[in-house]
Motif scaffolding. Structure first.
Motif, PDB file in Angstrom:
ATOM      1  N   THR A   1      -4.587  10.485  -8.692  1.00 22.02           N
ATOM      2  CA  THR A   1      -3.983   9.195  -9.035  1.00 22.02           C
ATOM      3  C   THR A   1      -4.346   8.087  -8.048  1.00 22.02           C
ATOM      4  O   THR A   1      -3.997   6.925  -8.278  1.00 22.02           O
ATOM      5  N   LYS A   2      -5.024   8.439  -6.958  1.00 24.24           N
ATOM      6  CA  LYS A   2      -5.406   7.423  -5.960  1.00 24.24           C
ATOM      7  C   LYS A   2      -6.282   6.351  -6.594  1.00 24.24           C
ATOM      8  O   LYS A   2      -7.101   6.657  -7.461  1.00 24.24           O
ATOM      9  N   PRO A   3      -6.125   5.112  -6.154  1.00 22.62           N
ATOM     10  CA  PRO A   3      -6.990   4.049  -6.664  1.00 22.62           C
ATOM     11  C   PRO A   3      -8.460   4.352  -6.381  1.00 22.62           C
ATOM     12  O   PRO A   3      -8.803   4.899  -5.325  1.00 22.62           O
ATOM     13  N   LYS A   4      -9.301   4.013  -7.345  1.00 24.70           N
ATOM     14  CA  LYS A   4     -10.740   4.260  -7.208  1.00 24.70           C
ATOM     15  C   LYS A   4     -11.421   3.179  -6.386  1.00 24.70           C
ATOM     16  O   LYS A   4     -12.493   3.391  -5.833  1.00 24.70           O
ATOM     17  N   ASP A   5     -10.806   1.985  -6.323  1.00 26.51           N
ATOM     18  CA  ASP A   5     -11.377   0.864  -5.580  1.00 26.51           C
ATOM     19  C   ASP A   5     -10.265  -0.141  -5.275  1.00 26.51           C
ATOM     20  O   ASP A   5      -9.101   0.069  -5.644  1.00 26.51           O
ATOM     21  N   LEU A   6     -10.611  -1.234  -4.612  1.00 25.51           N
ATOM     22  CA  LEU A   6      -9.626  -2.229  -4.225  1.00 25.51           C
ATOM     23  C   LEU A   6      -8.952  -2.871  -5.436  1.00 25.51           C
ATOM     24  O   LEU A   6      -7.742  -3.128  -5.417  1.00 25.51           O
ATOM     25  N   LYS A   7      -9.709  -3.112  -6.480  1.00 21.07           N
ATOM     26  CA  LYS A   7      -9.140  -3.703  -7.693  1.00 21.07           C
ATOM     27  C   LYS A   7      -8.051  -2.794  -8.272  1.00 21.07           C
ATOM     28  O   LYS A   7      -6.969  -3.258  -8.648  1.00 21.07           O
ATOM     29  N   ASP A   8      -8.320  -1.498  -8.321  1.00 20.21           N
ATOM     30  CA  ASP A   8      -7.348  -0.526  -8.817  1.00 20.21           C
ATOM     31  C   ASP A   8      -6.141  -0.461  -7.880  1.00 20.21           C
ATOM     32  O   ASP A   8      -4.998  -0.349  -8.321  1.00 20.21           O
ATOM     33  N   PHE A   9      -6.377  -0.531  -6.566  1.00 18.39           N
ATOM     34  CA  PHE A   9      -5.283  -0.539  -5.598  1.00 18.39           C
ATOM     35  C   PHE A   9      -4.348  -1.720  -5.865  1.00 18.39           C
ATOM     36  O   PHE A   9      -3.128  -1.562  -5.921  1.00 18.39           O
ATOM     37  N   LYS A  10      -4.944  -2.907  -6.029  1.00 16.58           N
ATOM     38  CA  LYS A  10      -4.147  -4.103  -6.296  1.00 16.58           C
ATOM     39  C   LYS A  10      -3.374  -3.964  -7.604  1.00 16.58           C
ATOM     40  O   LYS A  10      -2.221  -4.390  -7.695  1.00 16.58           O
ATOM     41  N   HIS A  11      -3.998  -3.354  -8.588  1.00 17.43           N
ATOM     42  CA  HIS A  11      -3.324  -3.135  -9.879  1.00 17.43           C
ATOM     43  C   HIS A  11      -2.136  -2.186  -9.712  1.00 17.43           C
ATOM     44  O   HIS A  11      -1.032  -2.456 -10.213  1.00 17.43           O
ATOM     45  N   GLN A  12      -2.353  -1.059  -9.009  1.00 16.25           N
ATOM     46  CA  GLN A  12      -1.295  -0.055  -8.857  1.00 16.25           C
ATOM     47  C   GLN A  12      -0.145  -0.538  -7.977  1.00 16.25           C
ATOM     48  O   GLN A  12       0.968  -0.026  -8.084  1.00 16.25           O
ATOM     49  N   THR A  13      -0.412  -1.494  -7.094  1.00 13.54           N
ATOM     50  CA  THR A  13       0.622  -1.962  -6.165  1.00 13.54           C
ATOM     51  C   THR A  13       1.088  -3.390  -6.477  1.00 13.54           C
ATOM     52  O   THR A  13       1.794  -3.995  -5.668  1.00 13.54           O
ATOM     53  N   ALA A  14       0.716  -3.896  -7.645  1.00 12.79           N
ATOM     54  CA  ALA A  14       1.098  -5.261  -8.029  1.00 12.79           C
ATOM     55  C   ALA A  14       2.611  -5.428  -7.974  1.00 12.79           C
ATOM     56  O   ALA A  14       3.364  -4.578  -8.462  1.00 12.79           O
ATOM     57  N   GLY A  15       3.046  -6.495  -7.352  1.00 13.40           N
ATOM     58  CA  GLY A  15       4.468  -6.782  -7.264  1.00 13.40           C
ATOM     59  C   GLY A  15       5.131  -6.285  -5.998  1.00 13.40           C
ATOM     60  O   GLY A  15       6.206  -6.743  -5.642  1.00 13.40           O
ATOM     61  N   PHE A  16       4.507  -5.335  -5.291  1.00  9.10           N
ATOM     62  CA  PHE A  16       5.133  -4.856  -4.063  1.00  9.10           C
ATOM     63  C   PHE A  16       4.205  -4.785  -2.857  1.00  9.10           C
ATOM     64  O   PHE A  16       4.645  -4.516  -1.749  1.00  9.10           O
ATOM     65  N   VAL A  17       2.910  -5.077  -3.043  1.00 10.30           N
ATOM     66  CA  VAL A  17       1.965  -5.202  -1.922  1.00 10.30           C
ATOM     67  C   VAL A  17       1.044  -6.382  -2.229  1.00 10.30           C
ATOM     68  O   VAL A  17       0.521  -6.482  -3.335  1.00 10.30           O
ATOM     69  N   GLU A  18       0.872  -7.256  -1.244  1.00  7.69           N
ATOM     70  CA  GLU A  18      -0.056  -8.377  -1.386  1.00  7.69           C
ATOM     71  C   GLU A  18      -1.217  -8.169  -0.421  1.00  7.69           C
ATOM     72  O   GLU A  18      -1.011  -7.975   0.781  1.00  7.69           O
ATOM     73  N   VAL A  19      -2.420  -8.198  -0.966  1.00 14.40           N
ATOM     74  CA  VAL A  19      -3.630  -7.986  -0.175  1.00 14.40           C
ATOM     75  C   VAL A  19      -4.336  -9.330  -0.010  1.00 14.40           C
ATOM     76  O   VAL A  19      -4.655  -9.980  -1.010  1.00 14.40           O
ATOM     77  N   PRO A  20      -4.591  -9.746   1.228  1.00  8.49           N
ATOM     78  CA  PRO A  20      -5.264 -11.034   1.425  1.00  8.49           C
ATOM     79  C   PRO A  20      -6.715 -10.995   0.938  1.00  8.49           C
ATOM     80  O   PRO A  20      -7.338  -9.935   0.883  1.00  8.49           O
ATOM     81  N   ASP A  21      -7.221 -12.168   0.604  1.00 11.33           N
ATOM     82  CA  ASP A  21      -8.584 -12.283   0.080  1.00 11.33           C
ATOM     83  C   ASP A  21      -9.652 -11.817   1.059  1.00 11.33           C
ATOM     84  O   ASP A  21     -10.752 -11.456   0.645  1.00 11.33           O
ATOM     85  N   ARG A  22      -9.351 -11.806   2.364  1.00  8.97           N
ATOM     86  CA  ARG A  22     -10.358 -11.387   3.347  1.00  8.97           C
ATOM     87  C   ARG A  22     -10.735  -9.907   3.189  1.00  8.97           C
ATOM     88  O   ARG A  22     -11.797  -9.472   3.593  1.00  8.97           O
ATOM     89  N   ILE A  23      -9.858  -9.126   2.555  1.00 11.66           N
ATOM     90  CA  ILE A  23     -10.119  -7.694   2.374  1.00 11.66           C
ATOM     91  C   ILE A  23     -10.970  -7.500   1.128  1.00 11.66           C
ATOM     92  O   ILE A  23     -10.603  -7.929   0.042  1.00 11.66           O
ATOM     93  N   LYS A  24     -12.095  -6.816   1.296  1.00  6.96           N
ATOM     94  CA  LYS A  24     -13.068  -6.652   0.210  1.00  6.96           C
ATOM     95  C   LYS A  24     -13.254  -5.199  -0.236  1.00  6.96           C
ATOM     96  O   LYS A  24     -13.771  -4.950  -1.316  1.00  6.96           O
ATOM     97  N   THR A  25     -12.866  -4.244   0.614  1.00  7.78           N
ATOM     98  CA  THR A  25     -13.079  -2.839   0.281  1.00  7.78           C
ATOM     99  C   THR A  25     -11.829  -2.023   0.597  1.00  7.78           C
ATOM    100  O   THR A  25     -10.910  -2.495   1.275  1.00  7.78           O
TER     101      THR A  25
END
Length: 123
Positions: free
Chosen positions: A27-51
């Motif tokens: 179930t782990k995110p496959k990439d940063l986009k998936d991470f942001k999707h799975q944690t939407a609403g409770f984790v905010e990732v700054p734009d400087r993070i790319k991977t």
């Protein structure tokens, strides 16, 4: 310039998600986009993070020490050199330690601690 940090909006939810990824690695995110999707609403990732990178420590005989980013350490040392500077502490610590009786269960405290230490950044 201040270095933007990952911001955890809900430590319990994020901790539960990390536990899910640990117990069910598929179930782990496959990439940063998936991470942001799975944690939407409770984790905010700054734009400087790319991977995104996971390190699964499955070897109980191995001690893993993740050194913080040098620039973040330097920024934090300057920021907190002033003894009156406000140091941000996640609110769940107060809920467990400063309230009598604690307003957070042991299990929710565990989830929150997992979220905190898993993604800690040099403040």
């Amino acid at each position: 310039m201040t270095i933007s940090r990952v911001e955890i909006k809900d430590y319990k939810k994020f901790g539960r998600k990390i536990v899910e990824w640990s117990l069910h690695p598929e179930t782990k995110p496959k990439d940063l986009k998936d991470f942001k999707h799975q944690t939407a609403g409770f984790v905010e990732v700054p734009d400087r993070i790319k991977t995104l990178e996971f390190y699964d420590n499955n070897d109980l005989s191995e001690l893993v020490i993740k050194l913080p980013n040098k620039d973040m350490v330097e920024e934090s040392l300057k920021r907190f050199h002033d003894p009156h500077a406000k140091y941000p502490v996640a609110p769940f610590y107060f809920d467990k330690i400063c309230k009598n009786p604690p307003s957070i269960t042991n299990l929710d405290f565990l989830y929150s601690r997992i979220a905190d230490y898993t993604i800690s950044q040099c403040m």
